[in-house]
Design a protein around this motif. Structure first.
Motif, PDB file in Angstrom:
ATOM      1  N   GLY A   1       2.901  50.267   7.230  1.00 23.07           N
ATOM      2  CA  GLY A   1       2.710  50.137   8.670  1.00 23.07           C
ATOM      3  C   GLY A   1       3.771  49.176   9.180  1.00 23.07           C
ATOM      4  O   GLY A   1       4.118  48.212   8.500  1.00 23.07           O
ATOM      5  N   ARG A   2       4.306  49.426  10.341  1.00 24.66           N
ATOM      6  CA  ARG A   2       5.419  48.616  10.829  1.00 24.66           C
ATOM      7  C   ARG A   2       5.029  47.151  10.989  1.00 24.66           C
ATOM      8  O   ARG A   2       5.791  46.265  10.616  1.00 24.66           O
ATOM      9  CB  ARG A   2       5.942  49.217  12.129  1.00 24.66           C
ATOM     10  CG  ARG A   2       6.516  50.626  11.904  1.00 24.66           C
ATOM     11  CD  ARG A   2       6.973  51.287  13.178  1.00 24.66           C
ATOM     12  NE  ARG A   2       5.943  51.477  14.183  1.00 24.66           N
ATOM     13  CZ  ARG A   2       5.183  52.554  14.295  1.00 24.66           C
ATOM     14  NH1 ARG A   2       5.302  53.538  13.444  1.00 24.66           N
ATOM     15  NH2 ARG A   2       4.292  52.662  15.272  1.00 24.66           N
TER      16      ARG A   2
ATOM     17  N   ASN B   1      18.953  51.460   4.375  1.00 26.65           N
ATOM     18  CA  ASN B   1      18.700  51.961   3.027  1.00 26.65           C
ATOM     19  C   ASN B   1      17.809  51.037   2.194  1.00 26.65           C
ATOM     20  O   ASN B   1      17.729  51.185   0.984  1.00 26.65           O
ATOM     21  CB  ASN B   1      19.998  52.238   2.263  1.00 26.65           C
ATOM     22  CG  ASN B   1      20.807  53.323   2.918  1.00 26.65           C
ATOM     23  OD1 ASN B   1      20.267  54.284   3.449  1.00 26.65           O
ATOM     24  ND2 ASN B   1      22.116  53.173   2.893  1.00 26.65           N
ATOM     25  N   HIS B   2      17.143  50.090   2.836  1.00 30.15           N
ATOM     26  CA  HIS B   2      16.233  49.185   2.117  1.00 30.15           C
ATOM     27  C   HIS B   2      14.776  49.626   2.266  1.00 30.15           C
ATOM     28  O   HIS B   2      13.879  48.988   1.729  1.00 30.15           O
ATOM     29  CB  HIS B   2      16.380  47.753   2.619  1.00 30.15           C
ATOM     30  CG  HIS B   2      17.755  47.206   2.471  1.00 30.15           C
ATOM     31  ND1 HIS B   2      18.440  47.207   1.274  1.00 30.15           N
ATOM     32  CD2 HIS B   2      18.610  46.678   3.371  1.00 30.15           C
ATOM     33  CE1 HIS B   2      19.633  46.689   1.452  1.00 30.15           C
ATOM     34  NE2 HIS B   2      19.767  46.365   2.715  1.00 30.15           N
TER      35      HIS B   2
ATOM     36  N   MET C   1       5.574  40.857   4.164  1.00 27.04           N
ATOM     37  CA  MET C   1       6.804  40.113   3.875  1.00 27.04           C
ATOM     38  C   MET C   1       6.598  38.625   4.138  1.00 27.04           C
ATOM     39  O   MET C   1       7.039  37.787   3.354  1.00 27.04           O
ATOM     40  CB  MET C   1       7.972  40.638   4.725  1.00 27.04           C
ATOM     41  CG  MET C   1       8.441  42.014   4.338  1.00 27.04           C
ATOM     42  SD  MET C   1       9.903  42.568   5.242  1.00 27.04           S
ATOM     43  CE  MET C   1       9.352  42.585   6.926  1.00 27.04           C
ATOM     44  N   PHE C   2       5.915  38.305   5.233  1.00 30.76           N
ATOM     45  CA  PHE C   2       5.618  36.912   5.579  1.00 30.76           C
ATOM     46  C   PHE C   2       4.837  36.244   4.446  1.00 30.76           C
ATOM     47  O   PHE C   2       5.155  35.119   4.044  1.00 30.76           O
ATOM     48  CB  PHE C   2       4.828  36.880   6.892  1.00 30.76           C
ATOM     49  CG  PHE C   2       4.472  35.514   7.379  1.00 30.76           C
ATOM     50  CD1 PHE C   2       5.444  34.659   7.859  1.00 30.76           C
ATOM     51  CD2 PHE C   2       3.150  35.094   7.378  1.00 30.76           C
ATOM     52  CE1 PHE C   2       5.109  33.394   8.321  1.00 30.76           C
ATOM     53  CE2 PHE C   2       2.812  33.838   7.840  1.00 30.76           C
ATOM     54  CZ  PHE C   2       3.789  32.981   8.318  1.00 30.76           C
TER      55      PHE C   2
ATOM     56  N   LYS D   1      15.974  41.593   1.846  1.00 30.20           N
ATOM     57  CA  LYS D   1      16.817  42.500   2.637  1.00 30.20           C
ATOM     58  C   LYS D   1      16.003  43.184   3.732  1.00 30.20           C
ATOM     59  O   LYS D   1      16.495  43.386   4.844  1.00 30.20           O
ATOM     60  CB  LYS D   1      17.463  43.536   1.714  1.00 30.20           C
ATOM     61  CG  LYS D   1      18.429  42.910   0.732  1.00 30.20           C
ATOM     62  CD  LYS D   1      18.921  43.911  -0.279  1.00 30.20           C
ATOM     63  CE  LYS D   1      19.807  43.204  -1.302  1.00 30.20           C
ATOM     64  NZ  LYS D   1      20.137  44.057  -2.421  1.00 30.20           N
ATOM     65  N   GLN D   2      14.759  43.528   3.419  1.00 25.78           N
ATOM     66  CA  GLN D   2      13.906  44.156   4.422  1.00 25.78           C
ATOM     67  C   GLN D   2      13.589  43.187   5.560  1.00 25.78           C
ATOM     68  O   GLN D   2      13.612  43.565   6.731  1.00 25.78           O
ATOM     69  CB  GLN D   2      12.621  44.655   3.776  1.00 25.78           C
ATOM     70  CG  GLN D   2      12.821  45.824   2.852  1.00 25.78           C
ATOM     71  CD  GLN D   2      11.557  46.214   2.114  1.00 25.78           C
ATOM     72  OE1 GLN D   2      10.593  45.454   2.035  1.00 25.78           O
ATOM     73  NE2 GLN D   2      11.559  47.419   1.551  1.00 25.78           N
ATOM     74  N   ALA D   3      13.306  41.937   5.224  1.00 25.40           N
ATOM     75  CA  ALA D   3      13.005  40.939   6.245  1.00 25.40           C
ATOM     76  C   ALA D   3      14.225  40.693   7.135  1.00 25.40           C
ATOM     77  O   ALA D   3      14.089  40.553   8.354  1.00 25.40           O
ATOM     78  CB  ALA D   3      12.552  39.635   5.598  1.00 25.40           C
ATOM     79  N   LYS D   4      15.394  40.680   6.533  1.00 25.62           N
ATOM     80  CA  LYS D   4      16.614  40.506   7.318  1.00 25.62           C
ATOM     81  C   LYS D   4      16.767  41.650   8.313  1.00 25.62           C
ATOM     82  O   LYS D   4      17.130  41.444   9.470  1.00 25.62           O
ATOM     83  CB  LYS D   4      17.838  40.435   6.402  1.00 25.62           C
ATOM     84  CG  LYS D   4      19.125  40.231   7.144  1.00 25.62           C
ATOM     85  CD  LYS D   4      20.309  40.150   6.218  1.00 25.62           C
ATOM     86  CE  LYS D   4      21.598  39.963   7.012  1.00 25.62           C
ATOM     87  NZ  LYS D   4      22.768  39.935   6.144  1.00 25.62           N
TER      88      LYS D   4
END
Length: 138
Positions: free
Chosen positions: A85-86, A63-64, A93-94, A110-113
């Motif tokens: 894009g994946r 859900n993020h 994020m990096f 949260k997305q990076a996790k």
């Protein structure tokens, strides 16, 4: 009473101080994302059309990624935001973790996790059950 973000901005006033704080505080996640970006097999997995639905389902379960991934009437996930894009999102994020942005409440954490969890899920070696069956004595 200043907010947590305002307190952080007051404490780390310069661009340099803010980026150094983020690099130090989120260094582990930066290293994880860097390793994922350097893993050619993982990047192949992310870009392969055969795995697209599995990847989107995995990301959507957290859900993020609701602003990027939606479901059609049949329950199949698809990318609603054309800028998502994946692999490109992982690069963003990096970069964000090394930037001057205030990240304490950021969805990027949260997305990076979730990406790291997906990497661990992908990296597990599947058991080769057929090979085990061939070794049975009967």
């Amino acid at each position: 009473m200043p907010t947590a973000k305002q307190s952080w901005l007051n404490k780390y006033e310069t661009y340099y101080a803010q980026t150094e704080y983020n690099k130090k505080h989120y260094g582990k996640r930066i290293k994880q994302l860097k390793r994922m970006l350097e893993d050619e097999e993982f990047l192949e997995f992310l870009s392969h059309p055969e795995h697209k639905e599995d990847i989107l389902l995995y990301l959507a379960k957290s859900n993020h990624f609701d602003m990027y991934i939606v479901f059609n009437e049949q329950g199949e996930p698809y990318i609603a935001d054309k800028d998502f894009g994946r692999i490109n999102h992982m690069k963003k994020m990096f970069g964000t973790f090394q930037s001057e942005q205030y990240l304490r409440d950021s969805i990027v954490r949260k997305q990076a996790k979730r990406y790291v969890e997906m990497y661990l899920w992908w990296n597990k070696e599947p058991k080769d059950y057929l090979k085990d069956l061939e070794e049975l004595p009967f």
